[in-house]
Design a protein around this motif. Structure first.
Motif, PDB file in Angstrom:
ATOM      1  N   SER A  10      24.957 -27.485  25.502  1.00 27.99           N
ATOM      2  CA  SER A  10      23.552 -27.707  25.200  1.00 27.99           C
ATOM      3  C   SER A  10      22.951 -26.484  24.503  1.00 27.99           C
ATOM      4  CB  SER A  10      22.792 -27.992  26.496  1.00 27.99           C
ATOM      5  OG  SER A  10      22.787 -26.830  27.305  1.00 27.99           O
ATOM      6  N   ARG A  60      23.856 -33.569  22.202  1.00 25.85           N
ATOM      7  CA  ARG A  60      22.690 -34.280  22.742  1.00 25.85           C
ATOM      8  C   ARG A  60      23.064 -35.698  23.141  1.00 25.85           C
ATOM      9  NH1 ARG A  60      16.676 -34.437  19.997  1.00 25.85           N
ATOM     10  NH2 ARG A  60      15.670 -35.719  21.593  1.00 25.85           N
ATOM     11  N   SER A 249      17.434 -29.392  27.764  1.00 27.27           N
ATOM     12  CA  SER A 249      18.426 -30.378  27.345  1.00 27.27           C
ATOM     13  C   SER A 249      18.725 -31.421  28.410  1.00 27.27           C
ATOM     14  CB  SER A 249      19.734 -29.660  26.982  1.00 27.27           C
ATOM     15  OG  SER A 249      19.511 -28.662  26.020  1.00 27.27           O
ATOM     16  N   TRP A 279      15.119 -32.631  25.053  1.00 25.65           N
ATOM     17  CA  TRP A 279      16.024 -33.748  24.787  1.00 25.65           C
ATOM     18  C   TRP A 279      15.634 -35.004  25.565  1.00 25.65           C
ATOM     19  CZ3 TRP A 279      21.756 -31.658  24.508  1.00 25.65           C
ATOM     20  CH2 TRP A 279      21.889 -30.877  23.344  1.00 25.65           C
TER      21      TRP A 279
END
Length: 408
Positions: A10, A60, A249, A279
């Protein structure tokens, strides 16, 4: 001197390499970064004019897909295989390769260095993968540690078995494909005898291990000079310091809309809110003017201007908030995040939320503790002790050791 920095993971796995890459270039080295092909990583590296070698699938997409424990060996095999071609091409003729990130990806990068005969350094951004008699290892999803066992050495032996079961076949199959012998212990292969620990000694004190010669460099940070967006600057100027909420993330676990849970918890404390999309894609919950949602911004500048930071407990976010002197509420989701939550609480610079699933009431209660004047005073005191020179220290050490190795 040519250096390749390799990672997969990440934002917290990529951002430290940005700091190291810049300091390596200041010392005259040529640098490439092998990392996932995500647009935000490419943009961040382009900001500092460091070439990105894209490796593997989108990090992601992989994170938000939340693979089941049964999927881990297959995904590990894919990650390792994805390292071999791009990393080998980037590392051809280089002087040293730095490997970090998810363990199977680091194992693949280290195998490439071994095949090419290139010096390599294994780095971690948290100490929980480094065997130590002073604490237990992390438990892997689907492979909990036995609750009745308290001997840390026994638990670390179990951990080695778990790592081999998850990643051993995938690693050795890929090593065979490039003419390398099998590895008997994946974890020990990745960690090595002299791993580097890129964390702050105050936030993450290393207590030692008889098996490892750990080099703790300090966190790899880069001074961020980017101005805050105009709308964010105006919002900050328009009232009392708000609470910043963001989970990086990580997709946040919540019984209802996580953004609404967070915003209502902050409002219950009479504070304004800055929401970082991250994210998880957190967004506005209504059109009230006490809440602003923003995308990628300079965390170093933002955290210095907020009343507190609510976050997931990633190593980078924890360190940045600590350096800014911002009280923290950590809502740990996975991996090393419960450890960082415990460190924040133990240092008195914030609060560890009880579990990964906040409610408005539980988060508001945690904020009430974090916003106490004593916590702000402690956070300010600790901020002055957190190192800012880790990337410079690591760059100088890396080039010095690589130069001595080349001369030899």
């Amino acid at each position: 001197m040519r250096v390749v920095l390799s990672t997969y993971g990440s934002r917290g796995d990529v951002e430290p390499l940005v700091g190291l890459a810049v300091h390596l270039r200041l010392l005259g080295a040529g640098v490439r970064v092998c990392a996932p092909p995500d647009e935000d990583f490419a943009r961040r590296l382009a900001d500092v004019d460091v070439p990105l070698v894209p490796v593997g699938p989108s990090a992601r997409a992989l994170t938000l897909a939340a693979p089941s424990p049964a999927d881990l060996p297959r995904r590990a095999a894919d990650l390792i295989a994805g390292q071999l071609g791009p990393v080998a091409e980037a590392a051809e003729g280089c002087d040293v390769l730095v490997a970090t990130g998810m363990m199977p990806a680091a194992a693949g990068a280290l195998s490439v260095a071994e095949k090419l005969g290139v010096r390599s350094v294994s780095v971690t951004f948290q100490q929980l993968t480094l065997p130590s008699p002073h604490r237990p290892p992390l438990a892997y999803a689907g492979r909990p540690l036995p609750p009745g066992v308290t001997d840390n050495r026994v638990l670390w032996d179990l951990d080695a078995g778990h790592v081999n079961a998850l990643f051993g076949e995938a690693l050795n199959t890929n090593r065979a494909s490039i003419g390398l012998p099998p590895v008997a212990d994946v974890r020990d292969y990745v960690v090595g005898a002299r791993p580097w620990l890129a964390t702050d000694p105050v936030l993450d004190p290393w207590r030692g291990s008889p098996e490892l010669d750990v080099v703790q460099t300090g966190p790899w940070l880069l001074a961020d000079e980017r101005p805050l967006p105009d709308d964010l600057a105006a919002f900050l100027d328009g009232g009392e310091p708000p609470v910043c909420v963001g989970f990086g993330s990580m997709p946040l676990h919540a019984a209802e809309d996580p953004a609404r849970v967070a915003v209502e918890a902050v409002r219950a404390r009479g504070r304004r809110v800055v929401v970082l999309r991250g994210w998880a894609g957190l967004g506005p919950v209504d059109d009230r003017d006490d809440c602003l949602t923003v995308g990628e911004v300079n965390h170093q500048a933002l955290f210095r201007r907020v009343a507190a930071v609510v976050h997931h407990g990633g190593a980078g976010t924890t360190t940045t908030a600590a350096r800014a002197g911002a009280p923290q509420v950590v809502v740990p989701q996975a991996a090393d995040q419960p450890y960082w939550a415990g460190r924040v609480a133990g240092l008195g610079v914030g609060v560890a939320h009880d579990g990964p699933t906040p409610t408005t009431a539980s988060l508001s209660a945690a904020l009430a503790e974090a916003l106490a004047p004593a916590v702000r005073e402690r956070a300010t005191a600790v901020a002055g002790a957190v190192r800012a020179d880790g990337a410079a220290v690591a760059a100088a050490l890396l080039l010095d050791e690589a130069g001595r190795g080349r001369a030899a």
